[in-house]
Motif scaffolding. Structure first.
Motif, short mmCIF file in Angstrom:
data_model
loop_
_atom_site.label_atom_id
_atom_site.label_comp_id
_atom_site.label_asym_id
_atom_site.label_seq_id
_atom_site.Cartn_x
_atom_site.Cartn_y
_atom_site.Cartn_z
N UNK A 181 0.84 -1.21 0.00
CA UNK A 181 0.00 0.00 0.00
C UNK A 181 0.87 1.25 0.00
N UNK A 182 0.28 2.39 -0.34
CA UNK A 182 1.03 3.64 -0.29
C UNK A 182 0.08 4.82 -0.07
N UNK A 183 0.60 5.84 0.57
CA UNK A 183 -0.16 7.08 0.76
C UNK A 183 0.00 7.93 -0.50
N UNK A 184 -1.10 8.26 -1.13
CA UNK A 184 -1.06 9.12 -2.31
C UNK A 184 -1.02 10.57 -1.82
N UNK A 185 0.18 11.06 -1.55
CA UNK A 185 0.32 12.38 -0.92
C UNK A 185 -0.23 13.50 -1.78
N UNK A 186 -0.32 13.29 -3.08
CA UNK A 186 -0.87 14.33 -3.96
C UNK A 186 -2.35 14.56 -3.67
N UNK A 187 -3.00 13.60 -2.98
CA UNK A 187 -4.43 13.74 -2.66
C UNK A 187 -4.67 14.24 -1.24
N UNK A 188 -3.61 14.31 -0.44
CA UNK A 188 -3.77 14.60 1.00
C UNK A 188 -3.74 16.10 1.28
N UNK A 189 -4.70 16.52 2.09
CA UNK A 189 -4.78 17.92 2.52
C UNK A 189 -4.90 18.00 4.04
N UNK A 194 -2.93 21.50 0.74
CA UNK A 194 -2.19 20.33 0.24
C UNK A 194 -0.94 20.08 1.09
N UNK A 195 -0.78 18.85 1.53
CA UNK A 195 0.36 18.55 2.40
C UNK A 195 1.69 18.72 1.68
N UNK A 196 1.68 18.55 0.37
CA UNK A 196 2.92 18.69 -0.39
C UNK A 196 3.47 20.11 -0.34
N UNK A 197 2.60 21.09 -0.05
CA UNK A 197 3.07 22.48 0.06
C UNK A 197 3.58 22.80 1.47
N UNK A 198 3.43 21.87 2.39
CA UNK A 198 3.81 22.09 3.79
C UNK A 198 5.08 21.34 4.18
N UNK A 201 8.11 23.72 5.13
CA UNK A 201 7.78 24.55 6.29
C UNK A 201 7.80 23.76 7.59
N UNK A 202 7.31 22.52 7.54
CA UNK A 202 7.21 21.70 8.75
C UNK A 202 8.27 20.59 8.80
N UNK A 203 9.21 20.61 7.84
CA UNK A 203 10.29 19.62 7.80
C UNK A 203 9.73 18.20 7.84
N UNK A 204 8.78 17.94 6.96
CA UNK A 204 8.12 16.64 6.95
C UNK A 204 8.93 15.59 6.21
N UNK A 205 8.94 14.39 6.76
CA UNK A 205 9.49 13.23 6.07
C UNK A 205 8.30 12.35 5.70
#
Length: 319
Positions: A181-189, A194-198, A201-205
């Protein structure tokens, strides 16, 4: 009259039953299990609770003929101990659950059941596909919880990072209810952003967050020996969407025409089951992961077919 049935009253089945009765969701409930004493005990325990509830549920046990007019059937059987040393591999249960489906599918089919089936058995995608094929019910009527639970785990993990409610995290986990399975980060808000824009800023891995969500079920299993509350909650919510014809947008294990298998993907759930599969624009990387996950399911499912000397309906048509 809202009539439910559950085949398999182990940890998950019993929790679903308890939820249906305590929330007053089911007017009638049928419990079926090969362990007659267990089915009877769960019936008695739930009946004992009736005098303290604001609703009433008629509870019956071990009568397949009751499925003839049942609206929602949960199939929740399994052998949880097969996962004790599986190291995160839900396919370890397949040796047992395939035989369970072989036993119960003909009995379900013989009743003329024509409602909606929601599968929680593992490996979820393969078992859902096998049960649908074995009963002859439509692909619309039969679906699995799939990545509905995995998406909830992703929502929890992301919400903890942003200190917000998990319901404020939207988006989907795709693919197998398993390791591919995988998280489709392009769909996540996150709160509509959109999480991809954060990420910066939040140093996300994102890879680390995905791994934490994927292994969430095993964290629960390692502590109490099984999972029950979250998967039961997911199953019940899906059933409510069916009875209310809610047309709920959520990820489930539904049949994918392109890949030729059941796999976790966004869909619309309504009175007929899967009203439609939703095709979102994934990134090229995500699409490759989706295809790979579906391929994983297909290869293992076909290996099972070959071991039993079976072939799929599609293969018979091609022949």
């Amino acid at each position: 009259m809202r009539k439910y049935a559950i085949i398999g009253v182990g940890h998950v089945g019993a929790t679903i039953a308890y939820t249906l009765v305590c929330k007053g969701i089911a007017d009638e409930l049928v419990l079926i299990d090969t362990n007659v004493g267990k089915a009877r005990a769960e019936q008695l325990d739930l009946q004992d609770a009736q005098a303290r509830l604001d609703s009433r549920t008629i509870i019956k046990i071990n009568d397949y003929q009751e499925l003839a007019d049942t609206d929602i059937l949960f199939i929740t059987s399994g052998n949880i101990h097969a996962l004790d040393h599986a190291s995160g591999n839900r396919w370890a249960e397949f040796e047992y659950t395939q035989h369970i489906v072989q036993a119960i599918a003909p009995q379900v089919k013989a009743t003329g059941f024509n409602g909606v089936v929601i599968d929680t058995m593992n490996p979820c995608d393969a078992i859902t596909h096998y049960f649908q094929r074995a009963t002859g019910l439509s692909r619309q009527q039969v679906f699995g919880t799939g990545t509905f639970l995995d998406t909830a785990r992703m929502q929890k993990v992301v919400a903890e990072v942003f200190n917000c409610d998990p319901k404020n995290i939207s988006g989907y986990v795709y693919g197998e209810h398993g390791e591919s399975q995988f998280s489709a980060w392009s769909t996540v808000q996150v709160n509509g952003i959109p999480i991809t824009t954060l990420v910066d800023q939040y140093h996300l891995d994102l890879d680390e967050l995905e791994a934490e969500a994927r292994h969430g079920g095993w964290a629960v299993h390692s502590g109490k020996g099984y999972t029950s509350f979250a998967i039961a909650t997911c199953a019940v919510k899906l059933s409510e969407a069916v009875l209310a014809d809610a047309r709920l947008a959520c990820p489930v294990s539904a049949y994918n025409e392109t890949f030729g298998t059941y796999v976790g993907q966004p869909a619309i759930i309504g009175k007929h089951g899967v009203e439609q599969v939703t095709k979102l624009a994934l990134t090229a990387t995500e699409q490759a992961k989706f295809q790979n996950s579906a391929k994983t399911i297909i290869e293992k499912f076909h290996a099972f077919d070959e071991a039993l000397g079976l072939e799929s309906a599609d293969e018979r048509q091609q022949a």
